[in-house]
Write a protein that holds these residues in place. Sequence first.
Motif, PDB file in Angstrom:
ATOM      1  N   SER A  77       2.885   1.682  -3.267  1.00  0.00           N
ATOM      2  CA  SER A  77       2.043   2.116  -4.384  1.00  0.00           C
ATOM      3  C   SER A  77       1.744   3.611  -4.299  1.00  0.00           C
ATOM      4  O   SER A  77       1.808   4.327  -5.313  1.00  0.00           O
ATOM      5  CB  SER A  77       0.734   1.324  -4.387  1.00  0.00           C
ATOM      6  OG  SER A  77       0.975  -0.049  -4.567  1.00  0.00           O
ATOM      7  N   PHE A 134      -6.770  -0.942  -1.844  1.00  0.00           N
ATOM      8  CA  PHE A 134      -7.429  -2.107  -2.443  1.00  0.00           C
ATOM      9  C   PHE A 134      -6.406  -3.080  -3.023  1.00  0.00           C
ATOM     10  O   PHE A 134      -6.514  -4.294  -2.837  1.00  0.00           O
ATOM     11  CB  PHE A 134      -8.397  -1.645  -3.533  1.00  0.00           C
ATOM     12  CG  PHE A 134      -9.124  -2.774  -4.216  1.00  0.00           C
ATOM     13  CD1 PHE A 134     -10.130  -3.473  -3.560  1.00  0.00           C
ATOM     14  CD2 PHE A 134      -8.782  -3.149  -5.512  1.00  0.00           C
ATOM     15  CE1 PHE A 134     -10.793  -4.521  -4.187  1.00  0.00           C
ATOM     16  CE2 PHE A 134      -9.434  -4.195  -6.141  1.00  0.00           C
ATOM     17  CZ  PHE A 134     -10.443  -4.878  -5.475  1.00  0.00           C
ATOM     18  N   GLY A 135      -5.390  -2.529  -3.705  1.00  0.00           N
ATOM     19  CA  GLY A 135      -4.358  -3.382  -4.296  1.00  0.00           C
ATOM     20  C   GLY A 135      -3.582  -4.158  -3.256  1.00  0.00           C
ATOM     21  O   GLY A 135      -3.282  -5.342  -3.430  1.00  0.00           O
ATOM     22  N   TYR A 180      -7.741   8.959  -5.295  1.00  0.00           N
ATOM     23  CA  TYR A 180      -7.978   7.747  -6.087  1.00  0.00           C
ATOM     24  C   TYR A 180      -6.785   6.794  -6.011  1.00  0.00           C
ATOM     25  O   TYR A 180      -6.948   5.578  -5.926  1.00  0.00           O
ATOM     26  CB  TYR A 180      -8.269   8.117  -7.542  1.00  0.00           C
ATOM     27  CG  TYR A 180      -9.533   8.920  -7.693  1.00  0.00           C
ATOM     28  CD1 TYR A 180     -10.786   8.336  -7.516  1.00  0.00           C
ATOM     29  CD2 TYR A 180      -9.484  10.280  -8.001  1.00  0.00           C
ATOM     30  CE1 TYR A 180     -11.950   9.072  -7.637  1.00  0.00           C
ATOM     31  CE2 TYR A 180     -10.643  11.027  -8.115  1.00  0.00           C
ATOM     32  CZ  TYR A 180     -11.870  10.425  -7.934  1.00  0.00           C
ATOM     33  OH  TYR A 180     -13.026  11.151  -8.050  1.00  0.00           O
ATOM     34  N   VAL A 181      -5.571   7.357  -6.026  1.00  0.00           N
ATOM     35  CA  VAL A 181      -4.376   6.528  -5.884  1.00  0.00           C
ATOM     36  C   VAL A 181      -4.336   5.885  -4.495  1.00  0.00           C
ATOM     37  O   VAL A 181      -3.990   4.710  -4.346  1.00  0.00           O
ATOM     38  CB  VAL A 181      -3.105   7.367  -6.123  1.00  0.00           C
ATOM     39  CG1 VAL A 181      -1.853   6.562  -5.741  1.00  0.00           C
ATOM     40  CG2 VAL A 181      -3.021   7.791  -7.577  1.00  0.00           C
ATOM     41  N   LEU A 238      -6.930   5.132  -2.522  1.00  0.00           N
ATOM     42  CA  LEU A 238      -7.939   4.077  -2.438  1.00  0.00           C
ATOM     43  C   LEU A 238      -7.521   2.848  -3.232  1.00  0.00           C
ATOM     44  O   LEU A 238      -7.679   1.708  -2.775  1.00  0.00           O
ATOM     45  CB  LEU A 238      -9.286   4.608  -2.935  1.00  0.00           C
ATOM     46  CG  LEU A 238      -9.957   5.667  -2.046  1.00  0.00           C
ATOM     47  CD1 LEU A 238     -11.224   6.200  -2.708  1.00  0.00           C
ATOM     48  CD2 LEU A 238     -10.284   5.096  -0.672  1.00  0.00           C
ATOM     49  N   LEU A 239      -6.990   3.064  -4.445  1.00  0.00           N
ATOM     50  CA  LEU A 239      -6.551   1.927  -5.270  1.00  0.00           C
ATOM     51  C   LEU A 239      -5.376   1.205  -4.623  1.00  0.00           C
ATOM     52  O   LEU A 239      -5.258  -0.014  -4.718  1.00  0.00           O
ATOM     53  CB  LEU A 239      -6.176   2.412  -6.670  1.00  0.00           C
ATOM     54  CG  LEU A 239      -7.359   2.763  -7.590  1.00  0.00           C
ATOM     55  CD1 LEU A 239      -6.858   3.405  -8.888  1.00  0.00           C
ATOM     56  CD2 LEU A 239      -8.171   1.497  -7.921  1.00  0.00           C
ATOM     57  N   SER A 240      -4.504   1.951  -3.959  1.00  0.00           N
ATOM     58  CA  SER A 240      -3.361   1.337  -3.278  1.00  0.00           C
ATOM     59  C   SER A 240      -3.827   0.467  -2.107  1.00  0.00           C
ATOM     60  O   SER A 240      -3.310  -0.638  -1.894  1.00  0.00           O
ATOM     61  CB  SER A 240      -2.396   2.419  -2.788  1.00  0.00           C
ATOM     62  OG  SER A 240      -1.860   3.139  -3.867  1.00  0.00           O
ATOM     63  N   THR A 287       0.826  -1.214   0.000  1.00  0.00           N
ATOM     64  CA  THR A 287       0.000   0.000   0.000  1.00  0.00           C
ATOM     65  C   THR A 287       0.857   1.259   0.000  1.00  0.00           C
ATOM     66  O   THR A 287       0.665   2.167  -0.827  1.00  0.00           O
ATOM     67  CB  THR A 287      -0.935   0.001   1.226  1.00  0.00           C
ATOM     68  OG1 THR A 287      -1.770  -1.147   1.185  1.00  0.00           O
ATOM     69  CG2 THR A 287      -1.800   1.253   1.234  1.00  0.00           C
TER      70      THR A 287
END
Length: 287
Positions: free
Chosen positions: A32, A55-56, A48-49, A51-53, A29
């Motif tokens: 990223s 989730f990733g 957005y980065v 949240l995506l991090s 996390t």
Amino acid sequence: MKSPARERLNYIGDNMFAILLVLINVTITILSIYIFDFQVDGAVNNVYVILLSLFGGFVVTVLLLGLFLQLFYLVSKKNAPQKSLFMHKIGKQIVSVPIHYSNMKIKVIGEENLPKDPGFAIYVNHTSWIDLPVLMYKLYNNPVASLGKEEAFNMFMIGKFAPKYGCVMIDRDNPRKGAQAIKQVVNNVQNGFTMVIFPEGTRNREIGSLLDFRPGAFKVALRSGKPLVPMTIVKPKNFNSIKWPFRKRVTLVIHKPIPFDEFKSLKTIELSQQVKAIIESALNTIY
């Protein structure tokens, strides 16, 4: 009494796999976010980065857990119950993950009552699916397995491990298969497994009470020639309503074992009543 330093080392050892997964999740996390956001303008400001991090990191951790489980399954014995304590300890590392992530605090009372020989039967109350993982996790030096219903063997990813680690499925609608299951559990106890039996026969949703015990469950103790260990899993009344991230507290009370010579002449109904009284004695005690 163990020193605080020794306690910390034991805690890390018992939870090593769960701690590793947390570190992987956090590392992925943060890395990223650093690569895709911080390096751009020297600040973390793209939601957005972020949240995506998050989730990733979660997805990669789950995939790594699945890969580990699959590899662990492949190296396990195929045709016989796995009695190796080393392999059981790896399995206990796996069950520590949901306990860790659910923010559960487990206290054990009476650990000194456990027989030195791991071959014995545990009779314990049952209120949720987490009961067996709790016993596996806290009885770290015992090859713990259980007698269970079919649905437990159908759990995604986990169910296929159950037979390999000494767990036995019972089909109550088929008397012949039920008798075979009891025979297998007795064999497992005699061969050094610590077999967990839930004498209520199903989960009791009403915490703080007991369902009627099934006398047939005590055939295992009477046929094994081994000690019987009553245990009580104590939970607060609101246990099922406590949601993450609030801490759930569980107390495992290990009662003194009953030597085989003390109950070998009893009938199953007599033994069930005796054990039920012992388990019930600690059911509503606040620890």
